[in-house]
Scaffold this motif. Sequence first.
Motif, PDB file in Angstrom:
ATOM      1  N   HIS A 170       0.816  -1.332  -0.109  1.00 54.41           N
ATOM      2  CA  HIS A 170      -0.196  -0.017  -0.104  1.00 54.41           C
ATOM      3  C   HIS A 170       1.017   1.262  -0.087  1.00 54.41           C
ATOM      4  O   HIS A 170       0.670   2.235  -0.555  1.00 54.41           O
ATOM      5  N   HIS A 193       1.366   4.376  -2.787  1.00 58.56           N
ATOM      6  CA  HIS A 193       1.249   5.929  -2.488  1.00 58.56           C
ATOM      7  C   HIS A 193       2.465   6.673  -3.391  1.00 58.56           C
ATOM      8  O   HIS A 193       2.494   7.748  -3.677  1.00 58.56           O
ATOM      9  N   TYR A 196       6.097   9.676   3.694  1.00 51.48           N
ATOM     10  CA  TYR A 196       4.824   8.984   3.559  1.00 51.48           C
ATOM     11  C   TYR A 196       4.010   9.464   4.930  1.00 51.48           C
ATOM     12  O   TYR A 196       4.327   8.886   5.889  1.00 51.48           O
ATOM     13  N   SER A 226       0.204   9.066   6.469  1.00 54.39           N
ATOM     14  CA  SER A 226      -1.384   8.937   6.467  1.00 54.39           C
ATOM     15  C   SER A 226      -1.587   8.601   7.996  1.00 54.39           C
ATOM     16  O   SER A 226      -1.084   8.743   8.760  1.00 54.39           O
ATOM     17  N   ASP A 286      -6.600   7.150  -0.163  1.00 52.34           N
ATOM     18  CA  ASP A 286      -6.572   5.763  -0.529  1.00 52.34           C
ATOM     19  C   ASP A 286      -7.508   5.457  -1.872  1.00 52.34           C
ATOM     20  O   ASP A 286      -8.533   6.177  -1.951  1.00 52.34           O
TER      21      ASP A 286
HETATM   22 FE   FE2 Z   1      -3.126   5.111   2.609  1.00 51.01          FE
END
Ligand code: FE2
Length: 329
Positions: free
Chosen positions: A110, A114, A131, A133, A293
């Motif tokens: 995942h 991204h 990154y 999230s 997402d």
């Molecule tokens: Fe995500």
Amino acid sequence: MRILGIESTAHTFGVGIYDSSADAMLANPKAFYKAPAGQGMIPVVVAEHHKEHGAKIIEQAMEQSASDWDSIDAISYSAGPGLGPCLAVGAKAACALAAKNKKPLIPVHHGHAHIEAARWQTKFKDPLVLYVSGGNTQIITGTRKRSLFCPPFAVLGETLDIGVGNLFDAFARELKLEFAHGSIVAQKAMQGRNYIPMPYTVKGMNFAFSGLLTFASKIIPDYDENDLCYSLMETAFAELCEATERALLLSGKNEVLVCGGVAQNTALMKKIGQMADLHGAQSGTCEGQYNADNGAMIALTGYYQFKRGKAIKPQSVWSDQKYRVEMVV
Ligand code: FE2
């Protein structure tokens, strides 16, 4: 080559279609699970949401891209990290589609997806990655010096407790906001004017947010809500900026790529941009639909992994709740 990608790691069931000959995302529909006011996500409940909406979203993606199953060359899916029951829904759907239509199946990390979605839009070649999230907050680099960004990756720094997005979501719940979500905290932060000093935890290139959450939650009755949101966000972003700056200088990269749901926050992008400018580096991210997402990023990364020979047979389908980006090969 045309790839259908399925995302289902957490609140979103998304299906994307990427066409490599046009280098275009042809479809990217999604269904988003909203937890009831004041509640977080209960994995089995979110998985039920994905089961309910999955078939409809797959159909929408096929229609929007004017695809039939003959024109789809492979199926990719989010193999982790994420919530176990939610990952299982996406993996089963991908496996069934691949088996029924006799297509190769491609597991995708995942976070890797991204990164690739943001790299696809920024055209960055070999960036240092921040990154950010809900569940993940990491500083990542490619390990192949002076070559295109591709696995294996190294994590230079990361959160020692919760993801920065979870910090904002949890604080929204502490504030008893009707629709408790980090983006509401971001809106309130823009109205804040007075900075309240808060706990700041950076250890080398790692950082932590749970002490910050506890402190800010305890002083809610004593301060203005907008000032609290502003101070919480400012402190968290300053931590990320300091750690990323250290990683930038260590790695010697000249691009800083920010990706993941929290990369949609303009205050974070401004702070990272100022820091990158200071060191003559470029910074950037992708548009919101690819930072949130989505299935398109899984389709795109599925294509890259297919080209690298990482397709599997449907009967070998797997997912891993704790799949780390360093494990991507
Ligand atoms: Fe995500």
